[in-house]
Design a protein around this motif. Sequence first.
Motif, PDB file in Angstrom:
ATOM      1  N   PHE A 155      34.541  12.467  -6.623  1.00  0.00           N
ATOM      2  CA  PHE A 155      33.572  12.278  -5.544  1.00  0.00           C
ATOM      3  C   PHE A 155      33.024  13.644  -5.139  1.00  0.00           C
ATOM      4  CE2 PHE A 155      36.853   8.973  -4.992  1.00  0.00           C
ATOM      5  CZ  PHE A 155      36.071   7.850  -5.207  1.00  0.00           C
ATOM      6  N   GLY A 156      31.778  13.666  -4.727  1.00  0.00           N
ATOM      7  CA  GLY A 156      31.171  14.923  -4.313  1.00  0.00           C
ATOM      8  C   GLY A 156      30.693  15.723  -5.513  1.00  0.00           C
ATOM      9  N   GLY A 157      30.046  16.841  -5.247  1.00  0.00           N
ATOM     10  CA  GLY A 157      29.515  17.679  -6.309  1.00  0.00           C
ATOM     11  C   GLY A 157      30.577  18.512  -6.994  1.00  0.00           C
ATOM     12  N   SER A 158      30.197  19.101  -8.126  1.00  0.00           N
ATOM     13  CA  SER A 158      31.143  19.901  -8.916  1.00  0.00           C
ATOM     14  C   SER A 158      30.589  21.287  -9.214  1.00  0.00           C
ATOM     15  CB  SER A 158      31.449  19.180 -10.236  1.00  0.00           C
ATOM     16  OG  SER A 158      31.927  17.877 -10.002  1.00  0.00           O
ATOM     17  N   GLU A 159      29.599  21.735  -8.413  1.00  0.00           N
ATOM     18  CA  GLU A 159      29.020  23.062  -8.621  1.00  0.00           C
ATOM     19  C   GLU A 159      29.974  24.143  -8.104  1.00  0.00           C
ATOM     20  OE1 GLU A 159      26.323  23.891 -10.214  1.00  0.00           O
ATOM     21  OE2 GLU A 159      25.598  21.859 -10.608  1.00  0.00           O
ATOM     22  N   GLY A 160      29.593  25.385  -8.327  1.00  0.00           N
ATOM     23  CA  GLY A 160      30.441  26.509  -7.962  1.00  0.00           C
ATOM     24  C   GLY A 160      31.365  26.868  -9.106  1.00  0.00           C
ATOM     25  N   PHE A 161      32.088  27.962  -8.945  1.00  0.00           N
ATOM     26  CA  PHE A 161      32.940  28.454 -10.035  1.00  0.00           C
ATOM     27  C   PHE A 161      34.323  27.812  -9.995  1.00  0.00           C
ATOM     28  CE2 PHE A 161      36.112  31.445 -11.699  1.00  0.00           C
ATOM     29  CZ  PHE A 161      35.685  31.483 -13.017  1.00  0.00           C
ATOM     30  N   ARG A 162      34.739  27.283 -11.133  1.00  0.00           N
ATOM     31  CA  ARG A 162      36.083  26.780 -11.328  1.00  0.00           C
ATOM     32  C   ARG A 162      36.472  27.011 -12.777  1.00  0.00           C
ATOM     33  NH1 ARG A 162      36.018  20.332 -10.640  1.00  0.00           N
ATOM     34  NH2 ARG A 162      34.572  20.829  -8.947  1.00  0.00           N
ATOM     35  N   ARG A 163      37.765  26.981 -13.065  1.00  0.00           N
ATOM     36  CA  ARG A 163      38.257  27.055 -14.437  1.00  0.00           C
ATOM     37  C   ARG A 163      38.956  25.735 -14.752  1.00  0.00           C
ATOM     38  NH1 ARG A 163      40.028  32.209 -12.332  1.00  0.00           N
ATOM     39  NH2 ARG A 163      38.807  33.928 -13.182  1.00  0.00           N
ATOM     40  N   PRO A 164      38.224  24.742 -15.232  1.00  0.00           N
ATOM     41  CA  PRO A 164      38.850  23.454 -15.526  1.00  0.00           C
ATOM     42  C   PRO A 164      39.679  23.532 -16.800  1.00  0.00           C
ATOM     43  CG  PRO A 164      36.578  23.432 -16.242  1.00  0.00           C
ATOM     44  CD  PRO A 164      36.792  24.766 -15.559  1.00  0.00           C
ATOM     45  N   GLY A 165      40.584  22.605 -16.960  1.00  0.00           N
ATOM     46  CA  GLY A 165      41.417  22.569 -18.155  1.00  0.00           C
ATOM     47  C   GLY A 165      42.698  21.809 -17.874  1.00  0.00           C
ATOM     48  N   TYR A 166      43.547  21.739 -18.895  1.00  0.00           N
ATOM     49  CA  TYR A 166      44.798  21.020 -18.715  1.00  0.00           C
ATOM     50  C   TYR A 166      45.863  21.584 -19.648  1.00  0.00           C
ATOM     51  CZ  TYR A 166      43.213  18.536 -22.925  1.00  0.00           C
ATOM     52  OH  TYR A 166      42.777  18.232 -24.185  1.00  0.00           O
ATOM     53  N   ILE A 167      47.094  21.238 -19.360  1.00  0.00           N
ATOM     54  CA  ILE A 167      48.225  21.685 -20.152  1.00  0.00           C
ATOM     55  C   ILE A 167      49.174  20.510 -20.365  1.00  0.00           C
ATOM     56  CG2 ILE A 167      49.476  22.473 -18.094  1.00  0.00           C
ATOM     57  CD1 ILE A 167      50.644  24.717 -19.800  1.00  0.00           C
ATOM     58  N   ILE A 168      49.724  20.411 -21.556  1.00  0.00           N
ATOM     59  CA  ILE A 168      50.736  19.407 -21.893  1.00  0.00           C
ATOM     60  C   ILE A 168      52.049  20.146 -22.137  1.00  0.00           C
ATOM     61  CG2 ILE A 168      51.416  17.583 -23.489  1.00  0.00           C
ATOM     62  CD1 ILE A 168      48.442  17.196 -24.113  1.00  0.00           C
ATOM     63  N   SER A 169      53.106  19.722 -21.463  1.00  0.00           N
ATOM     64  CA  SER A 169      54.388  20.430 -21.541  1.00  0.00           C
ATOM     65  C   SER A 169      55.537  19.476 -21.816  1.00  0.00           C
ATOM     66  CB  SER A 169      54.672  21.163 -20.216  1.00  0.00           C
ATOM     67  OG  SER A 169      53.627  22.031 -19.858  1.00  0.00           O
ATOM     68  N   VAL A 170      56.584  20.001 -22.431  1.00  0.00           N
ATOM     69  CA  VAL A 170      57.861  19.297 -22.498  1.00  0.00           C
ATOM     70  C   VAL A 170      58.698  19.832 -21.348  1.00  0.00           C
ATOM     71  CG1 VAL A 170      58.858  20.999 -24.112  1.00  0.00           C
ATOM     72  CG2 VAL A 170      59.837  18.697 -23.951  1.00  0.00           C
ATOM     73  N   GLU A 171      59.465  18.941 -20.705  1.00  0.00           N
ATOM     74  CA  GLU A 171      60.124  19.334 -19.456  1.00  0.00           C
ATOM     75  C   GLU A 171      61.607  18.972 -19.455  1.00  0.00           C
ATOM     76  OE1 GLU A 171      59.253  19.003 -14.685  1.00  0.00           O
ATOM     77  OE2 GLU A 171      58.455  17.464 -16.023  1.00  0.00           O
ATOM     78  N   PRO A 172      62.468  19.908 -19.826  1.00  0.00           N
ATOM     79  CA  PRO A 172      63.902  19.686 -19.667  1.00  0.00           C
ATOM     80  C   PRO A 172      64.331  19.993 -18.234  1.00  0.00           C
ATOM     81  CG  PRO A 172      63.516  21.802 -20.706  1.00  0.00           C
ATOM     82  CD  PRO A 172      62.162  21.171 -20.498  1.00  0.00           C
ATOM     83  N   GLY A 173      65.411  19.345 -17.782  1.00  0.00           N
ATOM     84  CA  GLY A 173      65.891  19.584 -16.429  1.00  0.00           C
ATOM     85  C   GLY A 173      67.368  19.288 -16.288  1.00  0.00           C
ATOM     86  N   ILE A 174      67.953  19.828 -15.240  1.00  0.00           N
ATOM     87  CA  ILE A 174      69.365  19.591 -14.934  1.00  0.00           C
ATOM     88  C   ILE A 174      69.522  19.531 -13.425  1.00  0.00           C
ATOM     89  CG2 ILE A 174      69.905  22.076 -14.974  1.00  0.00           C
ATOM     90  CD1 ILE A 174      72.676  21.281 -16.106  1.00  0.00           C
ATOM     91  N   SER A 175      70.429  18.686 -12.955  1.00  0.00           N
ATOM     92  CA  SER A 175      70.679  18.582 -11.521  1.00  0.00           C
ATOM     93  C   SER A 175      72.170  18.414 -11.266  1.00  0.00           C
ATOM     94  CB  SER A 175      69.918  17.396 -10.915  1.00  0.00           C
ATOM     95  OG  SER A 175      70.493  16.175 -11.331  1.00  0.00           O
ATOM     96  N   TYR A 176      72.577  18.807 -10.058  1.00  0.00           N
ATOM     97  CA  TYR A 176      73.974  18.600  -9.664  1.00  0.00           C
ATOM     98  C   TYR A 176      74.006  18.226  -8.194  1.00  0.00           C
ATOM     99  CZ  TYR A 176      78.958  19.156  -9.024  1.00  0.00           C
ATOM    100  OH  TYR A 176      80.285  18.916  -8.738  1.00  0.00           O
ATOM    101  N   MET A 177      74.708  17.137  -7.894  1.00  0.00           N
ATOM    102  CA  MET A 177      74.797  16.627  -6.535  1.00  0.00           C
ATOM    103  C   MET A 177      76.230  16.767  -6.021  1.00  0.00           C
ATOM    104  SD  MET A 177      73.912  12.782  -5.162  1.00  0.00           S
ATOM    105  CE  MET A 177      75.118  12.073  -6.291  1.00  0.00           C
ATOM    106  N   LYS A 178      76.380  17.382  -4.867  1.00  0.00           N
ATOM    107  CA  LYS A 178      77.680  17.529  -4.211  1.00  0.00           C
ATOM    108  C   LYS A 178      77.545  17.036  -2.789  1.00  0.00           C
ATOM    109  CE  LYS A 178      81.980  19.105  -3.996  1.00  0.00           C
ATOM    110  NZ  LYS A 178      83.086  18.530  -4.790  1.00  0.00           N
ATOM    111  N   GLY A 179      78.137  15.888  -2.517  1.00  0.00           N
ATOM    112  CA  GLY A 179      77.977  15.305  -1.181  1.00  0.00           C
ATOM    113  C   GLY A 179      76.528  14.930  -0.951  1.00  0.00           C
ATOM    114  N   ASN A 180      75.946  15.458   0.125  1.00  0.00           N
ATOM    115  CA  ASN A 180      74.557  15.159   0.460  1.00  0.00           C
ATOM    116  C   ASN A 180      73.591  16.263   0.042  1.00  0.00           C
ATOM    117  OD1 ASN A 180      75.014  12.617   1.750  1.00  0.00           O
ATOM    118  ND2 ASN A 180      75.860  13.713   3.516  1.00  0.00           N
ATOM    119  N   VAL A 181      74.075  17.230  -0.731  1.00  0.00           N
ATOM    120  CA  VAL A 181      73.240  18.350  -1.178  1.00  0.00           C
ATOM    121  C   VAL A 181      73.064  18.276  -2.690  1.00  0.00           C
ATOM    122  CG1 VAL A 181      72.997  20.850  -1.302  1.00  0.00           C
ATOM    123  CG2 VAL A 181      74.005  19.799   0.735  1.00  0.00           C
TER     124      VAL A 181
END
Length: 369
Positions: free
Chosen positions: A283-309
């Motif tokens: 919605f709205g105009g798209s004038e002015g300076f911008r650097r459009p583009g996109y990135i595709i990534s693989v995303e590994p992750g790890i988590s640890y829960m102790k009690g409520n933290v």
Amino acid sequence: MKKILLSGLVAASLMLLPALSHAQGCVAIRQFSGLGNPLGQGNILEKGEWNISANYRYFKSFRHFRGSHEEPNRIEDGTQVINHQHGVDFNISYAFSERLYGIVSLPFQYNERSSLYEHGRTERHTTYSKGFSDMRIGAGYWLLSGEKAKKGNTAIGFGLKFPTGDYAATSTFYNQGDEGVEQIKTVDQSIQLGDGGTGLIIDFQGLWNITGTYFWYYDGFYMFNPKETNGTPTNRRRENEAIMSVPDQYAVRTGVFKSFEKIHGLGISLGGRVEGIPVHDAFGGSEGFRRPGYIISVEPGISYMKGNVTGTLNVPIALYRNRTQSVTDIENSTPDDVVHGDAAFADYLINFSLAWRIPKKAPKVFNSL
């Protein structure tokens, strides 16, 4: 088994904490986000419970791409632009009911940008920006409840981004003009603290038990920025690129999470994500300076829960990067001279979160004698 399932749901939900956290410099346009980073905990909050989280991000963008083609000569020649960007979001969410939750996100940034071309092309210097960024508020609603939500759930959320960050931040630039003097000018769009627009955010997220201790997660957001430009000068030569644009932004991710029976609270995940800035706003105009583009990534992750933290570390690693042709590129092109600007991309993002769930206090019971 019930304990394992609950543990998996909790940990996997928390893995969504950095889900829509600020994108990893896929295009050199400043960090951005939707509201998804803390919302993943909404489904483990009971009515009246709070969740407080902090999400830290860091990336270094330095690889230049024009389209999907990398320009390695920029690094070989020492002419690459290098951005170091640090961000911290402080998020507070509250469960109004089993299904309805609200959230406030307060972001802060510290950015450095090192370049030759902005400083007379003869010496490398660094510009800086730091401070409060664009805050976000929103609410979400889980579509299922009770027995129907035992195997998983999906939430739909809506939010607003306010232009609370400085979108005309300045720094010192060297070797300016014929005299080669120092000047205070607005910094590049990639390290501005805000974009100057009020945005509407639509997001979604979900988590489903596949089998045993394996879970499928997914989430995404799109931020509509109807405002066309923000009045901030870019210091660029082309007339139609003189003022900064206020672009839409988006991100989507999905993957599989596994919790461990023998190490209670530990979980790992592997997924993919796509994030970027469109050429044209919805919605709205798209004038002015911008650097459009996109990135595709693989995303590994790890988590640890102790009690409520819970602590969570996600490291998206870039697989494909594309700096698309912008509106102003198209306007400045001729049949004999196609203009296609470049952008600096990061190789990876470090995304670490700490979350503290505050359980609802049990009512006091008074015994009469």
